[in-house]
Write an enzyme that holds these catalytic residues in place. Structure first.
Site, PDB file in Angstrom:
ATOM      1  N   GLU A 103      11.837  11.936  -6.121  1.00 34.32           N
ATOM      2  CA  GLU A 103      12.732  12.760  -6.928  1.00 34.32           C
ATOM      3  C   GLU A 103      11.942  13.405  -8.069  1.00 34.32           C
ATOM      4  O   GLU A 103      11.354  12.710  -8.894  1.00 34.32           O
ATOM      5  CB  GLU A 103      13.850  11.885  -7.502  1.00 34.32           C
ATOM      6  CG  GLU A 103      14.913  12.685  -8.215  1.00 34.32           C
ATOM      7  CD  GLU A 103      16.047  11.811  -8.730  1.00 34.32           C
ATOM      8  OE1 GLU A 103      15.778  10.717  -9.243  1.00 34.32           O
ATOM      9  OE2 GLU A 103      17.213  12.249  -8.629  1.00 34.32           O
ATOM     10  N   GLY A 138      17.774   1.238 -12.346  1.00 40.14           N
ATOM     11  CA  GLY A 138      18.959   0.700 -11.675  1.00 40.14           C
ATOM     12  C   GLY A 138      18.645  -0.591 -10.940  1.00 40.14           C
ATOM     13  O   GLY A 138      19.438  -1.541 -10.959  1.00 40.14           O
ATOM     14  N   CYS A 172      21.285  14.629 -10.281  1.00 37.91           N
ATOM     15  CA  CYS A 172      20.995  13.647  -9.236  1.00 37.91           C
ATOM     16  C   CYS A 172      21.285  14.226  -7.858  1.00 37.91           C
ATOM     17  O   CYS A 172      20.686  13.824  -6.878  1.00 37.91           O
ATOM     18  CB  CYS A 172      21.796  12.379  -9.485  1.00 37.91           C
ATOM     19  SG  CYS A 172      23.534  12.671  -9.781  1.00 37.91           S
ATOM     20  N   LYS A 203      25.452   2.866 -24.301  1.00 34.23           N
ATOM     21  CA  LYS A 203      24.089   3.151 -24.778  1.00 34.23           C
ATOM     22  C   LYS A 203      23.694   4.472 -24.111  1.00 34.23           C
ATOM     23  O   LYS A 203      23.339   4.514 -22.943  1.00 34.23           O
ATOM     24  CB  LYS A 203      23.136   2.029 -24.353  1.00 34.23           C
ATOM     25  CG  LYS A 203      21.908   1.875 -25.239  1.00 34.23           C
ATOM     26  CD  LYS A 203      21.023   3.098 -25.349  1.00 34.23           C
ATOM     27  CE  LYS A 203      20.093   3.241 -24.161  1.00 34.23           C
ATOM     28  NZ  LYS A 203      19.260   4.479 -24.228  1.00 34.23           N
ATOM     29  N   GLY A 254      21.275   6.683 -13.750  1.00 31.96           N
ATOM     30  CA  GLY A 254      19.896   6.954 -14.137  1.00 31.96           C
ATOM     31  C   GLY A 254      18.969   6.789 -12.955  1.00 31.96           C
ATOM     32  O   GLY A 254      19.372   6.974 -11.808  1.00 31.96           O
ATOM     33  N   THR A 283      16.444   5.211 -10.091  1.00 32.20           N
ATOM     34  CA  THR A 283      16.539   4.093  -9.154  1.00 32.20           C
ATOM     35  C   THR A 283      15.737   2.902  -9.662  1.00 32.20           C
ATOM     36  O   THR A 283      16.159   1.748  -9.513  1.00 32.20           O
ATOM     37  CB  THR A 283      16.070   4.553  -7.758  1.00 32.20           C
ATOM     38  OG1 THR A 283      17.020   5.524  -7.288  1.00 32.20           O
ATOM     39  CG2 THR A 283      16.009   3.410  -6.767  1.00 32.20           C
ATOM     40  N   GLU A 298      24.766   4.532 -10.260  1.00 34.12           N
ATOM     41  CA  GLU A 298      24.667   5.885  -9.694  1.00 34.12           C
ATOM     42  C   GLU A 298      23.237   6.332  -9.957  1.00 34.12           C
ATOM     43  O   GLU A 298      22.852   6.548 -11.099  1.00 34.12           O
ATOM     44  CB  GLU A 298      25.693   6.792 -10.380  1.00 34.12           C
ATOM     45  CG  GLU A 298      26.147   7.942  -9.508  1.00 34.12           C
ATOM     46  CD  GLU A 298      25.374   9.212  -9.790  1.00 34.12           C
ATOM     47  OE1 GLU A 298      24.415   9.480  -9.035  1.00 34.12           O
ATOM     48  OE2 GLU A 298      25.698   9.905 -10.764  1.00 34.12           O
TER      49      GLU A 298
HETATM   50  P1  NDP Z   1      16.164   5.998 -16.858  1.00 36.85           P
HETATM   51  O1  NDP Z   1      16.781   5.340 -15.688  1.00 36.85           O
HETATM   52  O2  NDP Z   1      14.971   5.359 -17.458  1.00 36.85           O
HETATM   53  O3  NDP Z   1      17.247   6.177 -18.035  1.00 36.85           O
HETATM   54  C1  NDP Z   1      18.659   6.176 -17.863  1.00 36.85           C
HETATM   55  C2  NDP Z   1      19.280   5.351 -18.977  1.00 36.85           C
HETATM   56  O4  NDP Z   1      18.844   4.002 -18.889  1.00 36.85           O
HETATM   57  C3  NDP Z   1      18.869   5.825 -20.374  1.00 36.85           C
HETATM   58  O5  NDP Z   1      19.946   5.617 -21.281  1.00 36.85           O
HETATM   59  C4  NDP Z   1      17.721   4.895 -20.681  1.00 36.85           C
HETATM   60  O6  NDP Z   1      17.428   4.821 -22.042  1.00 36.85           O
HETATM   61  C5  NDP Z   1      18.249   3.600 -20.117  1.00 36.85           C
HETATM   62  N1  NDP Z   1      17.231   2.596 -19.855  1.00 36.85           N
HETATM   63  C6  NDP Z   1      15.906   2.769 -19.592  1.00 36.85           C
HETATM   64  N2  NDP Z   1      15.304   1.579 -19.403  1.00 36.85           N
HETATM   65  C7  NDP Z   1      16.264   0.628 -19.550  1.00 36.85           C
HETATM   66  C8  NDP Z   1      16.264  -0.790 -19.480  1.00 36.85           C
HETATM   67  N3  NDP Z   1      15.168  -1.496 -19.221  1.00 36.85           N
HETATM   68  N4  NDP Z   1      17.424  -1.447 -19.665  1.00 36.85           N
HETATM   69  C9  NDP Z   1      18.558  -0.773 -19.914  1.00 36.85           C
HETATM   70  N5  NDP Z   1      18.616   0.572 -20.021  1.00 36.85           N
HETATM   71  C10 NDP Z   1      17.488   1.272 -19.826  1.00 36.85           C
HETATM   72  O7  NDP Z   1      15.859   7.468 -16.488  1.00 36.85           O
HETATM   73  P2  NDP Z   1      14.982   8.506 -17.332  1.00 36.85           P
HETATM   74  O8  NDP Z   1      15.847   9.073 -18.371  1.00 36.85           O
HETATM   75  O9  NDP Z   1      13.677   7.930 -17.767  1.00 36.85           O
HETATM   76  O10 NDP Z   1      14.656   9.539 -16.196  1.00 36.85           O
HETATM   77  C11 NDP Z   1      13.673   9.216 -15.222  1.00 36.85           C
HETATM   78  C12 NDP Z   1      14.074   9.744 -13.880  1.00 36.85           C
HETATM   79  O11 NDP Z   1      15.319   9.177 -13.466  1.00 36.85           O
HETATM   80  C13 NDP Z   1      14.337  11.232 -13.846  1.00 36.85           C
HETATM   81  O12 NDP Z   1      13.174  11.960 -13.788  1.00 36.85           O
HETATM   82  C14 NDP Z   1      15.176  11.317 -12.617  1.00 36.85           C
HETATM   83  O13 NDP Z   1      14.343  11.266 -11.494  1.00 36.85           O
HETATM   84  C15 NDP Z   1      16.020  10.069 -12.665  1.00 36.85           C
HETATM   85  N6  NDP Z   1      17.354  10.293 -13.279  1.00 36.85           N
HETATM   86  C16 NDP Z   1      18.448  10.328 -12.479  1.00 36.85           C
HETATM   87  C17 NDP Z   1      19.687  10.606 -13.012  1.00 36.85           C
HETATM   88  C18 NDP Z   1      20.902  10.667 -12.186  1.00 36.85           C
HETATM   89  O14 NDP Z   1      21.831  11.378 -12.555  1.00 36.85           O
HETATM   90  N7  NDP Z   1      20.993   9.921 -11.118  1.00 36.85           N
HETATM   91  C19 NDP Z   1      19.858  10.882 -14.428  1.00 36.85           C
HETATM   92  C20 NDP Z   1      18.650  10.758 -15.213  1.00 36.85           C
HETATM   93  C21 NDP Z   1      17.466  10.475 -14.630  1.00 36.85           C
HETATM   94  P3  NDP Z   1      16.304   5.811 -22.622  1.00 36.85           P
HETATM   95  O15 NDP Z   1      16.832   7.180 -22.485  1.00 36.85           O
HETATM   96  O16 NDP Z   1      16.124   5.393 -24.015  1.00 36.85           O
HETATM   97  O17 NDP Z   1      15.073   5.580 -21.781  1.00 36.85           O
END
Ligand code: NDP
Length: 495
Positions: A386, A236, A287, A178, A231, A233, A253
């Site tokens: 972050e 996660g 990240c 996804k 994604g 924290t 991660e």
């Molecule tokens: P999220 O953690 O919300 O998104 C990461 C992934 O998880 C996306 O595919 C998202 O889908 C999906 N997701 C969101 N909610 C759920 C859920 N309840 N169950 C399963 N999957 C889910 O991060 P964001 O994209 O909203 O970014 C927010 C913040 O996260 C950033 O500003 C940054 O601080 C951090 N981040 C960190 C990353 C890293 O590399 N460690 C990468 C990206 C973000 P969808 O896109 O549809 O919301």
């Protein structure tokens, strides 16, 4: 890709329309224009994908494929990515605003991940374990888990999906991905290339859509053997709770607020470049961004001057243009989040030395100027949380002990940078910094061969290297009694 192209799910080797018939728009963040529409996945689409993945997992044509053959398929997929590198780089650049020249660099390296796990595929085996009875053989075997769910973010869709896909396939799992709602295109194309490489239809499935719908449905699916997630924290943590309650594994991660530390014995010119690369590359949307910069008092002014001067000269613009150095944030809400953090910093008393403004880049997109904050301390939100944008907080320090305390005073523990010419200090710092990756006199170095792990709230489990194989397998212990003697007293345990 032309405007308003409709992208469908990729399930069982075919493009599949969403059960709901609904699509959502994905924009080019450099221009704000709609790039394509992607299928809005829901529980029913996840069900179809899970069934396709499970059927392939159980299919003898995949299940009984030799490990060497699995390696061949991974190698072929790496080759195909290389052959399609320019198309993939352009597509991802348009989707998330990353510089095309950075994407070309990523794409040049991406096949290496598949080659690495291709080489590893037939070198994974269990052990024969000594027993106290020569007639009894005990051996271990590493088995695939089943259907693995991969949930990936928008900042580096291809690379971060690959970190999960390559080891998962290497050991015989099948996968449902996804991708982020903001970046569906290249992950869908990657799944097509997997079929072209010879992976059975159903080995790699992609359901596009929103996290709260398709993502949640994937996490909640009872047939799932594991989730691998990159994604925030916050998300996660929710995934960890959901998987733990069902006794299935998760590799997470997550976020970071990484310190980049410059000592007064460092080559300050090099350190300044490392600081700039650490926070302004990819517009700070990584990240591992070195968002907290600590400079020892004697070089603080010089470092500040060098970093600020370079930040001011960074060319903002079209990510497809080779002259551009800073592209947009990946979507409007992310740009607004960055802007609101800088406002919070100002309210907390931080001084904006350069940057501090949103911009449309002259293109109508979602840009934010490279920003340097000073007069900040470890209690401020801009230093603790972050931001995920091009915002560096730069602080002076006096002693090694002081900077270690400051650097480790964070909920995160993903990465850290140290700039010094003192070898003893480099070793001391590497040992005492609470971060899963420590770079000395470099920043952002990464390799499929090098395992990495987030400490504290930055993650659970290991990605890359041979060590990640354990994350995608389960260990079986087999005992075989080869003796033809009568079976002994049943109340005595054999050892
Ligand atoms: P999220 O953690 O919300 O998104 C990461 C992934 O998880 C996306 O595919 C998202 O889908 C999906 N997701 C969101 N909610 C759920 C859920 N309840 N169950 C399963 N999957 C889910 O991060 P964001 O994209 O909203 O970014 C927010 C913040 O996260 C950033 O500003 C940054 O601080 C951090 N981040 C960190 C990353 C890293 O590399 N460690 C990468 C990206 C973000 P969808 O896109 O549809 O919301």
């Amino acid at each position: 890709m032309s405007e308003h192209t409709k992208l469908e799910h990729f399930i069982g080797g075919e493009r599949v329309a969403p059960k709901s018939g609904e699509y959502f728009a994905s924009t080019n963040p450099a221009t704000g224009e709609t790039l394509y529409e992607a299928a809005r996945g829901n529980t029913a689409d996840i069900e179809t994908a899970m069934q396709a993945a499970r059927a392939t997992f159980d299919d003898p044509r995949w299940r009984d494929l030799t490990q060497t053959r699995r390696g061949h398929l991974l190698r072929k997929l790496g080759d195909l990515i290389g052959e399609n590198a320019e198309e993939l780089a352009r597509s991802e650049s348009r989707d998330n605003g990353k510089l095309l020249r950075e994407m070309r660099g990523q794409l040049a390296n991406l096949p290496e991940y598949y080659y690495y796990y291709a080489g590893l595929a037939d070198k994974i085996h269990g052990d024969v374990v000594p027993t106290s009875d020569r007639a009894v053989i005990n051996y271990t075997a590493r088995e695939p888990l089943g259907v693995v769910g991969a949930i990936t973010p928008w900042n580096s869709p291809l690379t971060l999906t690959t970190s999960k896909l390559a080891p998962a396939l290497c050991v015989g799992n099948t996968v449902v991905v996804k991708p982020s709602e903001y970046t569906s295109a290249t992950v869908l194309r990657l799944a097509e290339l997997a079929v072209e490489a010879g992976f059975p239809p159903g080995a790699v499935n992609v359901v596009t859509g929103f996290g709260a719908e398709a993502g949640q449905a994937l996490v909640d699916h009872p047939g799932l053997a594991k989730i691998s997630f990159t994604g925030s924290t916050a998300t996660g943590s929710r995934i960890a709770a959901a998987t733990a309650s069902r006794f299935i594994g998760s590799t997470l991660e997550l976020g970071g607020k990484s310190p980049n530390i410059v000592f007064d014995d460092a080559n300050v010119a090099n350190a300044a470049m490392g600081v700039v690369a650490g926070i302004f590359a990819a517009a700070g949307q990584t990240c591992i961004a070195g968002s907290r910069v600590f400079a020892q008092r004697a070089v603080y002014d010089e470092l500040l001057e060098r970093v600020t001067e370079r930040a001011r000269s960074i060319r903002i613009g079209d990510p497809l243009d080779d002259a551009t150095e800073l592209g947009p944030l990946a979507f409007e809400a992310q740009r607004d989040k960055v802007a609101s953090y800088v406002d919070i910093g100002r309210d907390e008393g931080a001084r904006v030395l350069t940057g501090g403004n949103s911009s449309d880049g002259g293109l109508g997109g979602y840009f934010y100027e490279p920003t340097v904050l000073v007069d900040v301390d470890n209690d401020m939100r801009v230093v603790r949380e972050e931001i995920f944008g091009p915002v560096a907080a730069i602080m002076p320090f006096d002693s090694e002990d002081e900077v270690l305390r400051l650097a480790n005073d964070t909920d995160y523990g993903l990465a850290a940078g140290v700039w010094t010419s003192n070898l003893s200090r480099a070793h001391r710092m590497a040992s005492r910094l609470e971060a899963g990756t420590v770079w000395v006199n470099t920043y952002r170095a990464m390799s499929p061969m090098s395992p990495r792990q987030g400490f504290k709230t930055s993650g659970v489990g290991i990605e890359h290297g041979t060590e990640t194989i354990k994350e995608y397998t389960r260990l079986k212990s087999v005992w075989i009694n080869t003796s033809e003697d009568a079976v002994a007293d049943p109340f005595v345990l054999r050892s």
